[in-house]
Design a protein around this motif. Sequence first.
Motif, PDB file in Angstrom:
ATOM      1  N   UNK A   1     -33.144   8.067  91.811  1.00 15.70           N
ATOM      2  CA  UNK A   1     -34.352   7.258  92.007  1.00 15.70           C
ATOM      3  C   UNK A   1     -34.953   6.806  90.688  1.00 15.70           C
ATOM      4  N   UNK A   2     -34.860   7.656  89.672  1.00 20.46           N
ATOM      5  CA  UNK A   2     -35.515   7.358  88.398  1.00 20.46           C
ATOM      6  C   UNK A   2     -34.704   7.942  87.253  1.00 20.46           C
ATOM      7  N   UNK A   3     -35.008   7.474  86.042  1.00 22.37           N
ATOM      8  CA  UNK A   3     -34.308   7.950  84.859  1.00 22.37           C
ATOM      9  C   UNK A   3     -34.612   9.427  84.642  1.00 22.37           C
ATOM     10  N   UNK A   4     -33.578  10.259  84.467  1.00 20.57           N
ATOM     11  CA  UNK A   4     -33.825  11.688  84.232  1.00 20.57           C
ATOM     12  C   UNK A   4     -34.390  11.921  82.839  1.00 20.57           C
ATOM     13  N   UNK A   5     -34.903  13.113  82.619  1.00 22.50           N
ATOM     14  CA  UNK A   5     -35.419  13.511  81.312  1.00 22.50           C
ATOM     15  C   UNK A   5     -34.214  13.813  80.412  1.00 22.50           C
ATOM     16  N   UNK A   6     -33.834  12.839  79.586  1.00 25.62           N
ATOM     17  CA  UNK A   6     -32.620  12.976  78.774  1.00 25.62           C
ATOM     18  C   UNK A   6     -32.791  14.051  77.712  1.00 25.62           C
ATOM     19  N   UNK A   7     -33.996  14.179  77.177  1.00 21.43           N
ATOM     20  CA  UNK A   7     -34.238  15.220  76.165  1.00 21.43           C
ATOM     21  C   UNK A   7     -34.020  16.603  76.766  1.00 21.43           C
ATOM     22  N   UNK A   8     -34.531  16.816  77.990  1.00 22.58           N
ATOM     23  CA  UNK A   8     -34.332  18.110  78.649  1.00 22.58           C
ATOM     24  C   UNK A   8     -32.866  18.317  78.999  1.00 22.58           C
ATOM     25  N   UNK A   9     -32.170  17.238  79.373  1.00 19.33           N
ATOM     26  CA  UNK A   9     -30.752  17.335  79.699  1.00 19.33           C
ATOM     27  C   UNK A   9     -29.954  17.767  78.472  1.00 19.33           C
ATOM     28  N   UNK A  10     -30.250  17.159  77.328  1.00 17.84           N
ATOM     29  CA  UNK A  10     -29.539  17.535  76.097  1.00 17.84           C
ATOM     30  C   UNK A  10     -29.881  18.975  75.692  1.00 17.84           C
ATOM     31  N   UNK A  11     -31.121  19.344  75.831  1.00 18.47           N
ATOM     32  CA  UNK A  11     -31.520  20.709  75.490  1.00 18.47           C
ATOM     33  C   UNK A  11     -30.796  21.720  76.378  1.00 18.47           C
TER      34      UNK A  11
ATOM     35  N   UNK B   1     -34.679  23.761  82.947  1.00 20.03           N
ATOM     36  CA  UNK B   1     -36.010  24.192  83.372  1.00 20.03           C
ATOM     37  C   UNK B   1     -36.493  25.421  82.617  1.00 20.03           C
ATOM     38  N   UNK B   2     -35.691  25.941  81.668  1.00 23.16           N
ATOM     39  CA  UNK B   2     -36.079  27.145  80.930  1.00 23.16           C
ATOM     40  C   UNK B   2     -36.046  28.397  81.772  1.00 23.16           C
ATOM     41  N   UNK B   3     -35.171  28.442  82.790  1.00 18.06           N
ATOM     42  CA  UNK B   3     -35.119  29.577  83.713  1.00 18.06           C
ATOM     43  C   UNK B   3     -33.729  30.215  83.740  1.00 18.06           C
ATOM     44  N   UNK B   4     -33.022  30.151  82.634  1.00 16.02           N
ATOM     45  CA  UNK B   4     -31.645  30.637  82.603  1.00 16.02           C
ATOM     46  C   UNK B   4     -31.543  32.129  82.873  1.00 16.02           C
ATOM     47  N   UNK B   5     -32.606  32.864  82.634  1.00 20.01           N
ATOM     48  CA  UNK B   5     -32.565  34.315  82.848  1.00 20.01           C
ATOM     49  C   UNK B   5     -32.481  34.687  84.320  1.00 20.01           C
ATOM     50  N   UNK B   6     -32.664  33.719  85.207  1.00 19.52           N
ATOM     51  CA  UNK B   6     -32.633  34.007  86.635  1.00 19.52           C
ATOM     52  C   UNK B   6     -31.226  34.272  87.168  1.00 19.52           C
ATOM     53  N   UNK B   7     -30.201  33.919  86.403  1.00 21.96           N
ATOM     54  CA  UNK B   7     -28.829  34.188  86.831  1.00 21.96           C
ATOM     55  C   UNK B   7     -27.974  34.442  85.605  1.00 21.96           C
TER      56      UNK B   7
END
Length: 424
Positions: free
Chosen positions: A29-39, A148-154
């Motif tokens: 639907x919309x352009x994703x957050x490319x900065x977050x994708x690269x991070x 999303x900064x939630x990598x510790x969840x798995x």
Amino acid sequence: MRANFVDTLMARLDGEVATIWATVLLRLEERPDVAALRQGLRALVRESERLNVAWDDARCEWVPVARPSAEVDAAVLETSEPLDEQEAVARVINTRMDLARELPLRFHLHPMKDASQGAWMLGVQLHHAIGDAKALGHLLERLWLHCAGRASESSPLAPSRLTDGRVLLAALRRPEQLLGLASPRRRLLAPRGMGLKRSGDVAGPSLMTTVRLRIPAGRSDLVPSDVFFAALLAGVALHEPRKEGRVRLRMPVDLRRSLGLGRILGNGCSAVPIELPLSEVRARLEDPQGLIQLARSEIQRVLDAGIHWTTALECMAVARLAPSQVLRRNARPGLLAEPRTNTLVVTYLGRLDRHFEQSPLRIRSLRSHTPTWGATGFSFGETLCINPATFEGLWSRDALRGFTERLAGWASSALSLPVEVVGP
């Protein structure tokens, strides 16, 4: 870091006909957050040993390489020029790479001219020598958590543990099944499949189409995987109305559960031949449940016979004994042979919904592709997507479109399903 037989075959054959990508194409639907994708991608690469290797063909093994942040960032390719869908698809699926040097995971972001199906296209590609489509799905689940900064969840994906030794031991526990190597019907590389009529003798750029079938929740009589195989068989029969021979599908079988592998970043499948006389397929075109049962029973017979262990040993022998130049020299002629080792290479990926549950993307639709003469399929919500693919020259665009429309027309009329055809 010795490569297993699947990795070895994929790496040695890479680029001879096309780059062997496993690709998912998303309309957004919309352009994703490319900065977050690269991070998120940088974090994913840091924790994934298998994304920090390069292929050494002379040694037939993976060697460690450094992946600096700039190189990882460059794997997210964004263009500003609006494209129509077929232009964007062609660019993505025909992208080349150097497996000895480049990151084997890539993202393409294109704005779309026609925003009715989503204003942006995001193409996600994993090189098949690193992992299969299931591995790509698990990798994406992990990526969304990193974004999303939630990598510790798995936990991170485990490196590939599908070793030749592990497969060999599992196969040797089934000696009665290994006797099947004596039967051409059970050998993956036996030239028994009816070749489809083609437009020419050149394997050029990859082409793909998509059929979208909506299977409402109330249609309990229809299992998406059954519809996938039955529709493909119907497409072959309608494409070859007067020809006789064997429809020989080449289908991957996942070994992960049998070998206790779990979520790995690697390849976990062994392909098997599924043989059906074209006359039997043609006789059931007016009996869709009969065609579904025909395909289902033959697939179950092959699984019960353990042919995936037989073909694993067969491919292991080819990967270890055939020199690279022999494999590459026979790649293109193998697409033209009559009879062929297969009629179509077919892969049903299952439900893809769960791989996007944590995704920040607003997804309108999905497509999938592997560079074969065949098809991939998957379910997303109530939609079954069937994605026929070929190489320009073997089939023209019109020929691919014609095959796809015949397949879709059968599914629409015989199964009473709403249908949409996209491309090429």
